[in-house]
Enzyme design. Structure first.
Site, PDB file in Angstrom:
ATOM      1  N   ALA A  54       1.037  -1.202   0.014  1.00  0.00           N
ATOM      2  CA  ALA A  54      -0.001   0.061   0.082  1.00  0.00           C
ATOM      3  C   ALA A  54       0.792   1.210  -0.169  1.00  0.00           C
ATOM      4  O   ALA A  54       2.076   1.104  -0.185  1.00  0.00           O
ATOM      5  CB  ALA A  54      -0.652   0.050   1.136  1.00  0.00           C
ATOM      6  N   ASN A  55       0.182   2.420   0.113  1.00  0.00           N
ATOM      7  CA  ASN A  55       1.084   3.567   0.262  1.00  0.00           C
ATOM      8  C   ASN A  55       0.360   4.578   1.361  1.00  0.00           C
ATOM      9  O   ASN A  55      -0.464   4.238   2.067  1.00  0.00           O
ATOM     10  CB  ASN A  55       0.867   4.223  -1.048  1.00  0.00           C
ATOM     11  N   ARG A  56       1.062   5.790   1.516  1.00  0.00           N
ATOM     12  CA  ARG A  56       0.669   6.674   2.640  1.00  0.00           C
ATOM     13  C   ARG A  56      -0.507   7.405   2.433  1.00  0.00           C
ATOM     14  O   ARG A  56      -0.835   8.359   3.290  1.00  0.00           O
ATOM     15  CB  ARG A  56       1.838   7.378   3.192  1.00  0.00           C
TER      16      ARG A  56
END
Ligand code: C5P
Length: 229
Positions: free
Chosen positions: A29-31
């Site tokens: 995933a990412n932030r």
């Protein structure tokens, strides 16, 4: 019937990250927090638009009066977007989602186990995800009138945004610097450059709500021009 400069307009907004599973307990995933996209959905609705929000996993509550659908992966988000775009001829689509570019090539049914303490992990094989923004931007009977992408960059923001505008085929790019120390990804503020085919505009650092309101007003202004409506 709502009132406001976007009354009668239909808007599609993608928001949040995507989660790409590796096994039942792990994902890539990412932030992204989804804050900018949710604020935008709310700002468009406040100007009278009918808003469809398609969101990856976030900790946020969908704004009141917005028709929201939720998904986990990029492929699920793409399917929801394609289905929505085919069902409604959107006036505007704004892709704020931080879609994962790649997903694990295979998803294990059971948790991936370490065999022993010196076990070498298997290399992670990845496959590209569909590009939702490029798909929406491509000429088709379902292409929204105005397609806007976001571009998170960590350097040479304008040059990358210009290239992205051409590569994706969208009409506008909202570029922001998410480099180390910017605290943009997940943070409360954003500092963006709005790039169209003809113009480049640097906005001051603003709250994500103010960026959303200003972008919604810019969209409404664009539609108010006789040759754009
Ligand atoms: O290429 P890049 O990921 O930097 O482009 C960012 C823009 O493209 C954003 O508007 C994002 O929502 C959109 N995008 C997408 N689907 C992808 C990758 C990016 O819609 N698979």
């Amino acid at each position: 019937q709502k009132s406001g400069p976007l009354a009668g307009r239909t808007c599609l907004v993608t928001a949040g990250p995507t989660h790409e599973p590796l096994d039942p307990v792990r994902y890539l995933a990412n932030r992204s927090s989804g804050k900018q996209g949710y604020a935008l959905a709310e700002a468009l609705a406040d100007l009278g638009a009918k808003v469809r929000l398609i969101s990856g996993p976030t900790a946020l509550r969908a704004p009141a009066g917005v028709d929201a659908s939720f998904c986990e992966t990029a492929r699920q988000m793409n399917a929801l977007v394609v289905e929505a775009a085919e069902a409604t001829s959107f006036d505007v689509a704004i892709c704020t989602a931080a879609v994962a570019d790649w997903r694990p090539a295979s998803v294990q049914d059971q948790k991936i186990k370490k065999a022993g303490k010196d076990d070498v992990p298997a290399p992670l094989e990845l496959l590209p995800n569909p590009d939702i923004l490029a798909g929406l931007s491509a000429p088709s009977p379902f292409r929204p009138r105005l397609v806007i992408g976001f571009a998170a960059e960590t350097e040479r923001v304008e040059a990358h945004a210009r290239a992205k505008l051409a590569r994706k085929g969208c009409d506008w790019i909202v570029a922001n610097n998410v480099g180390a120390g910017s605290n943009v990804m997940g943070g409360p503020e954003n500092e963006v450059v709005l790039m169209t085919q003809e113009t480049v505009e640097s906005w001051p650092r603003l709250s994500k709500e103010d960026v959303a309101r200003r972008l919604a007003i810019t969209v409404a202004d664009w539609f108010s021009k006789p040759h754009n409506s």
